[in-house]
Each structure stands twice: as structure tokens, then as C-alpha cells.
Write a protein that holds these residues in place. Structure first.
Motif, PDB file in Angstrom:
ATOM      1  N   SER A   5       0.853  -1.187   0.000  1.00  0.00           N
ATOM      2  CA  SER A   5       0.000   0.000   0.000  1.00  0.00           C
ATOM      3  C   SER A   5       0.888   1.236   0.000  1.00  0.00           C
ATOM      4  CB  SER A   5      -0.919   0.002   1.227  1.00  0.00           C
ATOM      5  OG  SER A   5      -1.816  -1.076   1.173  1.00  0.00           O
ATOM      6  N   ILE A   6       0.547   2.210  -0.843  1.00  0.00           N
ATOM      7  CA  ILE A   6       1.345   3.426  -0.990  1.00  0.00           C
ATOM      8  C   ILE A   6       0.427   4.622  -0.787  1.00  0.00           C
ATOM      9  CG2 ILE A   6       2.935   4.695  -2.471  1.00  0.00           C
ATOM     10  CD1 ILE A   6       3.211   2.068  -4.110  1.00  0.00           C
ATOM     11  N   LEU A   7       0.661   5.383   0.269  1.00  0.00           N
ATOM     12  CA  LEU A   7      -0.220   6.499   0.627  1.00  0.00           C
ATOM     13  C   LEU A   7       0.546   7.813   0.689  1.00  0.00           C
ATOM     14  CD1 LEU A   7      -2.354   5.016   3.564  1.00  0.00           C
ATOM     15  CD2 LEU A   7      -2.814   4.910   1.111  1.00  0.00           C
ATOM     16  N   SER A   8      -0.098   8.879   0.267  1.00  0.00           N
ATOM     17  CA  SER A   8       0.416  10.233   0.440  1.00  0.00           C
ATOM     18  C   SER A   8      -0.445  10.945   1.473  1.00  0.00           C
ATOM     19  CB  SER A   8       0.364  11.008  -0.887  1.00  0.00           C
ATOM     20  OG  SER A   8       1.216  10.452  -1.847  1.00  0.00           O
ATOM     21  N   PRO A   9       0.049  11.173   2.682  1.00  0.00           N
ATOM     22  CA  PRO A   9      -0.741  11.877   3.699  1.00  0.00           C
ATOM     23  C   PRO A   9      -1.042  13.306   3.251  1.00  0.00           C
ATOM     24  CG  PRO A   9       1.173  10.771   4.671  1.00  0.00           C
ATOM     25  CD  PRO A   9       1.370  10.752   3.189  1.00  0.00           C
ATOM     26  N   LEU A  10      -2.280  13.744   3.475  1.00  0.00           N
ATOM     27  CA  LEU A  10      -2.694  15.088   3.079  1.00  0.00           C
ATOM     28  C   LEU A  10      -3.100  15.957   4.256  1.00  0.00           C
ATOM     29  CD1 LEU A  10      -4.824  14.079  -0.052  1.00  0.00           C
ATOM     30  CD2 LEU A  10      -2.462  14.900  -0.010  1.00  0.00           C
ATOM     31  N   GLY A  11      -3.343  15.353   5.403  1.00  0.00           N
ATOM     32  CA  GLY A  11      -3.681  16.129   6.587  1.00  0.00           C
ATOM     33  C   GLY A  11      -5.164  16.417   6.721  1.00  0.00           C
ATOM     34  N   ALA A  12      -5.515  17.191   7.742  1.00  0.00           N
ATOM     35  CA  ALA A  12      -6.906  17.539   8.018  1.00  0.00           C
ATOM     36  C   ALA A  12      -7.456  18.435   6.920  1.00  0.00           C
ATOM     37  CB  ALA A  12      -7.020  18.225   9.370  1.00  0.00           C
ATOM     38  N   ASP A  13      -8.735  18.229   6.597  1.00  0.00           N
ATOM     39  CA  ASP A  13      -9.349  18.945   5.488  1.00  0.00           C
ATOM     40  C   ASP A  13     -10.710  19.502   5.902  1.00  0.00           C
ATOM     41  OD1 ASP A  13     -10.151  19.855   2.964  1.00  0.00           O
ATOM     42  OD2 ASP A  13     -11.032  17.907   2.462  1.00  0.00           O
ATOM     43  N   ALA A  34      -4.356   7.472  -2.081  1.00  0.00           N
ATOM     44  CA  ALA A  34      -3.880   6.091  -2.188  1.00  0.00           C
ATOM     45  C   ALA A  34      -3.423   5.810  -3.620  1.00  0.00           C
ATOM     46  CB  ALA A  34      -4.982   5.120  -1.781  1.00  0.00           C
ATOM     47  N   HIS A  35      -2.117   5.652  -3.807  1.00  0.00           N
ATOM     48  CA  HIS A  35      -1.583   5.260  -5.111  1.00  0.00           C
ATOM     49  C   HIS A  35      -1.833   3.768  -5.334  1.00  0.00           C
ATOM     50  CE1 HIS A  35       0.560   9.121  -5.355  1.00  0.00           C
ATOM     51  NE2 HIS A  35       0.786   8.947  -4.060  1.00  0.00           N
ATOM     52  N   ASN A  36      -1.743   3.003  -4.285  1.00  0.00           N
ATOM     53  CA  ASN A  36      -2.046   1.572  -4.316  1.00  0.00           C
ATOM     54  C   ASN A  36      -2.500   1.185  -2.917  1.00  0.00           C
ATOM     55  OD1 ASN A  36      -1.838  -1.058  -5.909  1.00  0.00           O
ATOM     56  ND2 ASN A  36      -0.722  -1.582  -4.044  1.00  0.00           N
ATOM     57  N   LEU A  37      -3.432   0.240  -2.844  1.00  0.00           N
ATOM     58  CA  LEU A  37      -3.959  -0.160  -1.545  1.00  0.00           C
ATOM     59  C   LEU A  37      -4.347  -1.629  -1.620  1.00  0.00           C
ATOM     60  CD1 LEU A  37      -4.723   1.008   1.261  1.00  0.00           C
ATOM     61  CD2 LEU A  37      -7.015   1.432   0.366  1.00  0.00           C
ATOM     62  N   THR A  38      -3.722  -2.444  -0.792  1.00  0.00           N
ATOM     63  CA  THR A  38      -4.112  -3.856  -0.775  1.00  0.00           C
ATOM     64  C   THR A  38      -5.477  -3.979  -0.109  1.00  0.00           C
ATOM     65  OG1 THR A  38      -3.162  -4.409   1.389  1.00  0.00           O
ATOM     66  CG2 THR A  38      -1.673  -4.493  -0.522  1.00  0.00           C
TER      67      THR A  38
END
Length: 491
Positions: A5-13, A34-38
Motif C-alpha cells: 500500500s502506498i499512501l500520500s498523507p494530506l492532513g486535516a481537510d 492512495a496510489h495503491n492499496l491492498t
């Protein structure tokens, strides 16, 4: 080898709430791309309150957001239908048999598209009020340094059921007159006997009686296929969004449809062949097919040859997870939102039956659950979710599941609209700042993986220290095991 799984955290929105329409940025969720997520990792994330919209992951910050959204799931194996649920299925059966033709149906079948008896809620209330923040960028990673590029993940080849072109439904008997109709009735096969009164309800039998049955005035069938774009699906989606959600026509675009309901970060572990004995009638065929066990799918509903509804669902290790549901507003009289929920429960049961016995014996929760998204206690659009039993709500602090019957009394007593569901209970005023977050110790943080220049390195070796707090914040909203093998990208 399956990518991690490859994630880019973006923070509170903070953004405007899509439920209470406050006009201010009062809806607050934490976001990640999520670029990829098992599928295993996504199962773990939704069990901590996360959901997805396309490739955008979000988790409501329950003690801060204006309309707290509690994750709700139903035990599909133990589903107890109410009288209303039985009536909905019986109404559809009578319509298919030609025993009941409401005025709205008469107008639709006669070619007038202005019919309908008001919108029927579907499981479509989980849409965040903010669109995904950016397009996906392909990321391929390896967990050790090497010069050769990592092998691209090979997408599974899936047999996709063809979507049939829309055609007008049957307009009833031809001009042959009453004599022709009488002969046709005489030659028609006899109707099956009706079950005796007080017969125990059987969901599997009830759905099978509706789907794919021959010798009816109208046919009703479903096909299960990987999430994909077709002109028929987009036309139906656009009609639904304009009529039900009052979207401006110019804003309902093919690309927006793809980003929302086709793009998915979920990666499938492979194919599983289905035998004719275990193939569900929901698949639309009794011939053996090979299809992914897990991933993102469209469950398409056809009346005769016309596509009238689509359930966007994820098949995960423990459940069928409802993402969105859209339907033809002209057929609101069929209560398709409630029908689709019961069809999806049946799908979960079919998926469980397809598992080897040894798997079910070892992991009793496998494909047992039907996740209906979020439940908002004060939202009228969510009432239908609470009517499906036995269901459970996720406590936003301890992440344990609480039976709905126990949780509803607690929610009724919440003075400011939010409460935890188990002792010690807290409200907005008494909730700690980091409600629902884990404490990520320094040693654990050092071992978190981060992507850098085509390689994956431990966070302690990453040069940009400003990235560290964002990665740790995201890991704190995940369970420790999932965070440990997820690859994070710099902010």
C-alpha cells in the motif's frame, strides 16, 4: 509480487458539510491519497473509520466535524428482514409478474420519462464534500536498493459481462386483440404456487426468485463486473445526479464519473475460478468464470434489456463494502435502494459459500459482513440503514463494534451531537485532542517506510525532517500493523 500500500498523507481537510449544508467549513476529515492499496489494508482501514472516494481516502475527525459519521456494518448471515423489507421484494416480484403496475410504471413503459414517486435513498451518502485533491501518479517501489527497475504489477485479466444497449421495455400485448392475448395466456406456463402464509423468510431464495427467472412479463437480472466505464453507465449516472442531487448538467462529466466511481486504488491478489455449482446467479451466468476474489466492482441491474441501477462495491476479505448506488429515477417506485442492499447481502453470502471450508473454519468473519458506509444519527437519509438488523456501529475511540440497539440510546442522549459509544463516554467538550489516534512512539516512527527517489527507506534515514510529523500523524490514525508495512510518500 503485489505492491505494498502506498499512501500520500494530506492532513486535516475542513470543508462545507454535504449533510447539514452549513455554508461554512464545519466538516472536518483527515485525508490521504492512495496510489495503491491492498484489500487487506483497506479492510483494516475501514475498521478504523476510513472510507474511499475513488483513490481519495478520508476519515472523519468525529469530535470535530459538525455531523459525526459512524461506520455501520450488518451481519449478512444473520440478517432479519422487517415487514417492510419483505414487502419491497414482494412488490418487485408482483411488478415483474405483471400483477402490479403503478401509474408511474405505466408512464415509463409508455415512453414518458417523467414518471416516478419520489427518490428512493440508496447507499450513496458517504460522499465527502470535497473532491479528490489531485490526479494519481504512478508509483512503483521496492524495499531494497537496486539498480534494476521494479517489475510493474500485472493487472488481472477479467471476464467482463457486456453491458447491453438500452432498449424500450415491452409495451404490452400487440394489436392482435383480445383473442391473441387469450391464446398467449393459454399457452403460457403455469405460475408457480405461492408459498403458504407465515413461511420463514429466506433471503437467498427471495433474491433467486427475482433474479434471472424466466416466463415473466419483465425479466430482472444482475451482472457483476470489474468497475469500468460504459456509455450506458455514465448516462444513467448523469440522469441520477441531475434528478436526485440537482447537479448542474455541465458539471457531470465522464472524467468526474471515472474519478469518483471507477478509479480505485485496490489491488487484487489474483484470480479465483468459480465452478458452475458455486457461481452465483448474481454473476448473470452459470458458466464457470475466472474473476478476482477481491477488488472494486459494479453490480449492474437490468430490467428486461435496460440498465436501471448500478451498485459500486468493494469485495474485501471480510465483507462487501457499499461505495455508491445510483439508479434511474423513473423507477423509484421499485424501491431499488432497499432492493440493492439485500442483493448485496446475498452477494456476501455467495462469496462466503465459494470459500474453502478450511478458510471459513479458520477465519469465521470471512465475507460475513455487509458494510453500508456511514450512519448519521440525525440525518433522515440514513434512517433506512438503521432498519437493517442486526447491525453494529464502530466506536470512534476504542474501535470496537457496538450493537445498534445499544448505541442508539447513547446517541439519543448526546447533547452536542457527538459521543463515544462505550465507557468512558466523552462528548465534544470532554473529548481529548487526539481522540481515536494511537500514540506512535519514536522507535516505531523510525521504522516507518517512506518513498525517496525511486527507493523505500526507513523514516529515520529520510533527509527532510518536515515530512516526519505528517507521516506520523497518518500512522496514528491507522493500526500499528497496517502502518508498519505501508509505504508513505513525502507531503
Amino acid at each position: 509480487m503485489t505492491q505494498p500500500s502506498i499512501l500520500s498523507p494530506l492532513g486535516a481537510d475542513p470543508h462545507e458539510c454535504g449533510y447539514c449544508k452549513s455554508g461554512r467549513d464545519t466538516s472536518i476529515s483527515y485525508g490521504a491519497w492512495a496510489h495503491n492499496l491492498t484489500c487487506d489494508d483497506y479492510q483494516a482501514l475501514i475498521d478504523r473509520g476510513w472510507r474511499r472516494s475513488g483513490k481519495y481516502l478520508y476519515k472523519p475527525l468525529m469530535h470535530k466535524t459538525c455531523c459525526p459519521q459512524y461506520t455501520i456494518k450488518l451481519d449478512a448471515l444473520a440478517f432479519r428482514p422487517s415487514k417492510q423489507h419483505r414487502q419491497v421484494l414482494n412488490k418487485l416480484r408482483r411488478f415483474l409478474d405483471g400483477e402490479w403496475v403503478p401509474a408511474a410504471a405505466d408512464r415509463v413503459l409508455g415512453g414518458d420519462a417523467g414518471g416516478g414517486e419520489g427518490p428512493e435513498p440508496g447507499h450513496n451518502a458517504d460522499v465527502p464534500a470535497v473532491a479528490p485533491v489531485k490526479e494519481d501518479k504512478a508509483v512503483v517501489v521496492t524495499k531494497k536498493r537496486r539498480t534494476e527497475p521494479a517489475a510493474d504489477q500485472q493487472a488481472p485479466v477479467v471476464a467482463t459481462a457486456a453491458v447491453e444497449p438500452q432498449q424500450n421495455l415491452s409495451h404490452g400485448p400487440s394489436r392482435g386483440g383480445k383473442k391473441h392475448a387469450a391464446l398467449a395466456t393459454k399457452d403460457a406456463p403455469p405460475k408457480p404456487p405461492k408459498p403458504p402464509k407465515n413461511t420463514p423468510f429466506d433471503l437467498d431464495h427471495a433474491i433467486a426468485d427475482l433474479v434471472g427467472k424466466q416466463h415473466r412479463k419483465h425479466s430482472f437480472r444482475t451482472t457483476l463486473e470489474p468497475a469500468s466505464f460504459t456509455d450506458a453507465k455514465f448516462a444513467l449516472y448523469k440522469k441520477y445526479q441531475i434528478a436526485i442531487h440537482h447537479d448542474p448538467p455541465a458539471k457531470v462529466t465522464p472524467r468526474g464519473f471515472e474519478r469518483f466511481l471507477i478509479d480505485s486504488p485496490l489491488s487484487s491478489p489474483g484470480k479465483v475460478a468459480r465452478s458452475s455449482s458455486t457461481t452465483s446467479p448474481l454473476v448473470g451466468s452459470v458458466t464457470p468464470v475466472a474473476q478476482p476474489r477481491f477488488g472494486s466492482f459494479h453490480l449492474c441491474y437490468y430490467l428486461d434489456t435496460q440498465l436501471i441501477a448500478v451498485s459500486v462495491i468493494d469485495l474485501l476479505p471480510l465483507c462487501v463494502s457499499a461505495v455508491y448506488f445510483f439508479y434511474d429515477p423513473d423507477f423509484s417506485f421499485l424501491s431499488l435502494g432497499k432492493v440493492s442492499a439485500m442483493v448485496e447481502m446475498r452477494l456476501a453470502r455467495d462469496e462466503r459459500r465459494a470459500l474453502p471450508n478450511r478458510v471459513v473454519e479458520r477465519e469465521s468473519d470471512r465475507m460475513k459482513w455487509y458494510y453500508m458506509g456511514y450512519y448519521l444519527h440525525k440525518c433522515q437519509k440514513m434512517v433506512y440503514k438503521a432498519q437493517f438488523r442486526p447491525s453494529f456501529l464502530l466506536d470512534p475511540a476504542s474501535y470496537v463494534w457496538v450493537p445498534y440497539e445499544e448505541a442508539v440510546g447513547v446517541l439519543d442522549e448526546a447533547v452536542d451531537g457527538f459521543t463515544t459509544l462505550v465507557e468512558l463516554r466523552v462528548s465534544r467538550k470532554t473529548a481529548p485532542k487526539g481522540l481515536g489516534e494511537r500514540v506512535v512512539e519514536e522507535e516505531e516512527a523510525d521504522r516507518l517506510w517512506i518513498y525517496e527517489d525511486g527507493y523505500v527507506v526507513p523514516l529515520k534515514e529520510f533527509d527532510d525532517q518536515e515530512t516526519r510529523p505528517f507521516v506520523v500523524e497518518c500512522a496514528a490514525l491507522m493500526d500499528a500493523e497496517t502502518a508498519a508495512h505501508t509505504v508513505f510518500t513525502p507531503r
